[in-house]
Design a protein around this motif. Structure first.
Motif, short mmCIF file in Angstrom:
data_model
loop_
_atom_site.label_atom_id
_atom_site.label_comp_id
_atom_site.label_asym_id
_atom_site.label_seq_id
_atom_site.Cartn_x
_atom_site.Cartn_y
_atom_site.Cartn_z
N GLY A 195 38.66 24.84 42.46
CA GLY A 195 37.90 25.89 41.81
C GLY A 195 36.56 26.14 42.49
O GLY A 195 35.94 27.18 42.31
N GLY A 196 36.11 25.19 43.28
CA GLY A 196 34.80 25.34 43.93
C GLY A 196 34.84 25.35 45.45
O GLY A 196 33.85 25.71 46.10
N GLY A 199 42.76 21.26 43.02
CA GLY A 199 43.60 21.84 41.97
C GLY A 199 44.65 22.82 42.47
O GLY A 199 45.79 22.82 41.99
N ASN A 237 49.84 24.20 43.29
CA ASN A 237 50.55 25.47 43.26
C ASN A 237 51.92 25.40 43.96
O ASN A 237 52.02 24.98 45.12
CB ASN A 237 49.68 26.56 43.92
CG ASN A 237 50.31 27.91 43.86
OD1 ASN A 237 51.00 28.32 44.78
ND2 ASN A 237 50.11 28.60 42.75
N THR A 252 44.14 17.76 40.71
CA THR A 252 42.89 18.15 40.06
C THR A 252 41.93 16.95 40.03
O THR A 252 42.31 15.84 40.40
CB THR A 252 43.15 18.64 38.62
OG1 THR A 252 44.00 17.71 37.99
CG2 THR A 252 43.81 20.01 38.61
N ASP A 253 40.72 17.20 39.57
CA ASP A 253 39.70 16.15 39.62
C ASP A 253 40.15 14.91 38.87
O ASP A 253 40.60 14.99 37.73
CB ASP A 253 38.39 16.69 39.02
CG ASP A 253 37.78 17.75 39.91
OD1 ASP A 253 38.23 17.88 41.07
OD2 ASP A 253 36.84 18.42 39.46
N GLY A 289 44.87 29.16 37.20
CA GLY A 289 45.83 28.74 38.22
C GLY A 289 47.19 28.30 37.71
O GLY A 289 48.22 28.83 38.12
N ASP A 317 41.44 32.05 38.77
CA ASP A 317 40.84 32.08 37.43
C ASP A 317 40.36 33.48 37.06
O ASP A 317 40.53 33.93 35.93
CB ASP A 317 39.67 31.08 37.35
CG ASP A 317 40.12 29.64 37.53
OD1 ASP A 317 41.32 29.36 37.30
OD2 ASP A 317 39.30 28.80 37.92
N ASP A 364 50.68 30.38 38.29
CA ASP A 364 51.77 29.69 38.99
C ASP A 364 53.08 29.87 38.24
O ASP A 364 54.11 30.25 38.81
CB ASP A 364 51.39 28.19 39.09
CG ASP A 364 52.31 27.40 40.00
OD1 ASP A 364 53.36 27.93 40.41
OD2 ASP A 364 51.98 26.24 40.30
N GLY A 381 40.82 28.71 43.92
CA GLY A 381 41.04 28.47 42.49
C GLY A 381 40.26 29.45 41.63
O GLY A 381 40.74 29.95 40.61
O1 KG4 Z 1 40.13 20.34 41.85
P1 KG4 Z 1 39.92 21.01 40.53
O2 KG4 Z 1 40.43 20.32 39.29
O3 KG4 Z 1 38.40 21.23 40.24
C1 KG4 Z 1 37.46 21.60 41.19
O4 KG4 Z 1 36.94 20.69 41.90
O5 KG4 Z 1 37.21 22.81 41.26
O6 KG4 Z 1 40.54 22.47 40.65
C2 KG4 Z 1 40.59 23.36 39.57
C3 KG4 Z 1 41.11 24.71 40.07
C4 KG4 Z 1 41.05 25.81 39.01
O7 KG4 Z 1 40.47 26.95 39.59
C5 KG4 Z 1 42.52 26.04 38.67
O8 KG4 Z 1 42.80 27.37 38.26
C6 KG4 Z 1 43.22 25.70 39.98
O9 KG4 Z 1 42.48 24.59 40.48
N1 KG4 Z 1 44.62 25.33 39.78
C7 KG4 Z 1 45.66 26.00 40.31
C8 KG4 Z 1 46.85 25.36 39.86
N2 KG4 Z 1 46.48 24.30 39.08
C9 KG4 Z 1 45.11 24.29 39.06
N3 KG4 Z 1 45.70 27.09 41.09
C10 KG4 Z 1 46.91 27.56 41.45
N4 KG4 Z 1 48.09 27.02 41.06
C11 KG4 Z 1 48.11 25.92 40.25
N5 KG4 Z 1 49.27 25.38 39.87
#
Ligand code: KG4
Ligand code: ZN
Length: 358
Positions: free
Chosen positions: A142-143, A279, A283, A310-311, A184, A171, A188, A167
């Motif tokens: 997400g970042g 995250g 996908n 994810t985190d 996300g 969103d 998906d 991400g």
């Molecule tokens: O790594 P993360 O948990 O947190 C950060 O460090 O940002 O990533 C969260 C991001 C969110 O924007 C979420 O929408 C995205 O990862 N995300 C996905 C999927 N699962 C989570 N994006 C696309 N497809 C997915 N299956």
């Protein structure tokens, strides 16, 4: 290399997480509290709220993770940045106090280094795999959205997004359709039933860089399409054909943007392995296309178990465990949060030092 049993702490964004790894990088226990439902009604993470929730959750998560581990930790690893400053501070000061109180060594972890370590963890309780020399690694969350070269001596960012993270674009498009946050996982699921070539969306390249990529033009085009065609997902239960096609087309475009620099990066750096984390690495389309690419390039590919994309704190513990074995540590009296992405090769050197700590 002697590795220590490690407790990892992660509070950089909206997950509070604690995990204990044994000396072989086996995940012994994990405790996590997600704040997704608290932030959902705002359509994104509210920093003040995140800090407060970390503060409430961390003590009992720590207690739970330690109680479930076989033995006490010998090292404390904590995400010190990048992330939300208030959220990071909760984890950093808690970890420092914990380490100080128990006379344990402390190591600050760069959140991106942690993601880079995640594909090598075993989600089913086995020991962590060792990293081969020269890994070409995508971090998409997400970042952040960047490609790194990970070598024995450290990690180096090779290219990145110039605007939104992948991400974040998922969103925002989900939000424009009235779908829940985070977008996300929902996108998906819905995209699987749509036609990925139905909606023409741009894949902008930057004039001044062959490798960096951009998501803001693509995101804006998708949002414009949603407005012009008055699309709404109505809660996402049974979205109609037009919504499914838009999401499938958008998802494909995001994946193609992420993978666009890959051929050139592989030719230049001759990696032995491809990985993806963050995250967005959960996908389905990205995982499939990455595998296809790796097959075409004759490379191995390693993807984290979905729940470790994810985190999470296991990846923080693993990155800290390896960094400590390479001689990095932090002074618990002085460790501070580093909210910005201060990526300096080799990775963790921006956060820890062997001569007094930060
Ligand atoms: O790594 P993360 O948990 O947190 C950060 O460090 O940002 O990533 C969260 C991001 C969110 O924007 C979420 O929408 C995205 O990862 N995300 C996905 C999927 N699962 C989570 N994006 C696309 N497809 C997915 N299956
Ligand atoms: Zn992350």
């Amino acid at each position: 290399m002697t590795l220590l049993r490690t407790v990892g702490i992660e509070t950089s964004c909206d997950e509070t997480a604690v995990a204990v790894l044994d000396a072989d990088g086996r995940i012994e226990s994990e405790a996590m509290a997600s704040q997704v439902s608290s932030h959902a009604r705002y359509g994104g993470v509210v920093p003040e709220l995140a800090s407060r929730e970390h503060l409430q959750a961390l003590p009992w998560l720590m207690e739970r993770a330690l109680a479930a581990a076989a033995r006490p930790p010998e090292l404390v690893a904590v995400t010190a940045g990048p992330g939300l400053v208030g959220a990071l501070l909760v984890g950093v000061r808690y970890a420092a106090a914990f380490a100080w109180g128990r006379s344990l060594p402390l190591v600050a972890v760069d959140h991106l280094e942690a993601h880079l370590a995640s594909p090598f963890l075993d989600a089913d309780g086995g020991p962590a795999a060792s990293m081969p020399e020269r890994v070409l690694a995508l971090v998409a969350s997400g970042g952040h959205s960047s490609w790194y070269l990970v070598e024995e001596t450290g990690s180096r960012r090779l290219c990145r997004t110039r605007d939104d993270a992948a991400g974040e674009s998922f969103d925002k498009v989900a939000q424009a359709l009235g779908l829940p946050y985070p977008g996300g996982p929902v996108v998906d699921r819905i995209a699987r039933t749509g036609d990925p070539v139905a909606v023409p969306l741009p894949r902008p390249r930057l004039a001044d860089s062959r490798l960096d990529f951009s998501f803001s033009g693509l995101k804006s085009a998708a949002v414009r399409w949603i407005r012009e065609h008055r699309l709404s997902a109505g809660g996402g239960v049974e979205p109609d054909r037009a919504v499914r096609d838009l999401l499938a087309s958008f998802e494909r475009a995001v994946v193609e943007q992420l993978l666009a620099p890959l051929d050139e990066l592989a030719a230049e750096h001759r990696p032995l392995l491809l990985t993806a984390s963050g995250g967005v690495a959960a996908n389905t389309e990205l995982r499939r296309r990455l595998q296809e690419k790796a097959d075409a390039l004759g490379l191995g590919v390693r993807l984290p178990a979905r729940r470790l994309t994810t985190d999470n704190a296991a990846m923080v513990a693993r990155a800290g465990q390896l960094a400590h074995a390479r001689g990095f540590w932090s002074d618990p009296r002085r460790l501070d949060a580093r909210p910005r992405e201060a990526w300096q090769p080799p990775g963790m050197r921006g956060l820890s030092t062997t001569s007094g700590g930060v």
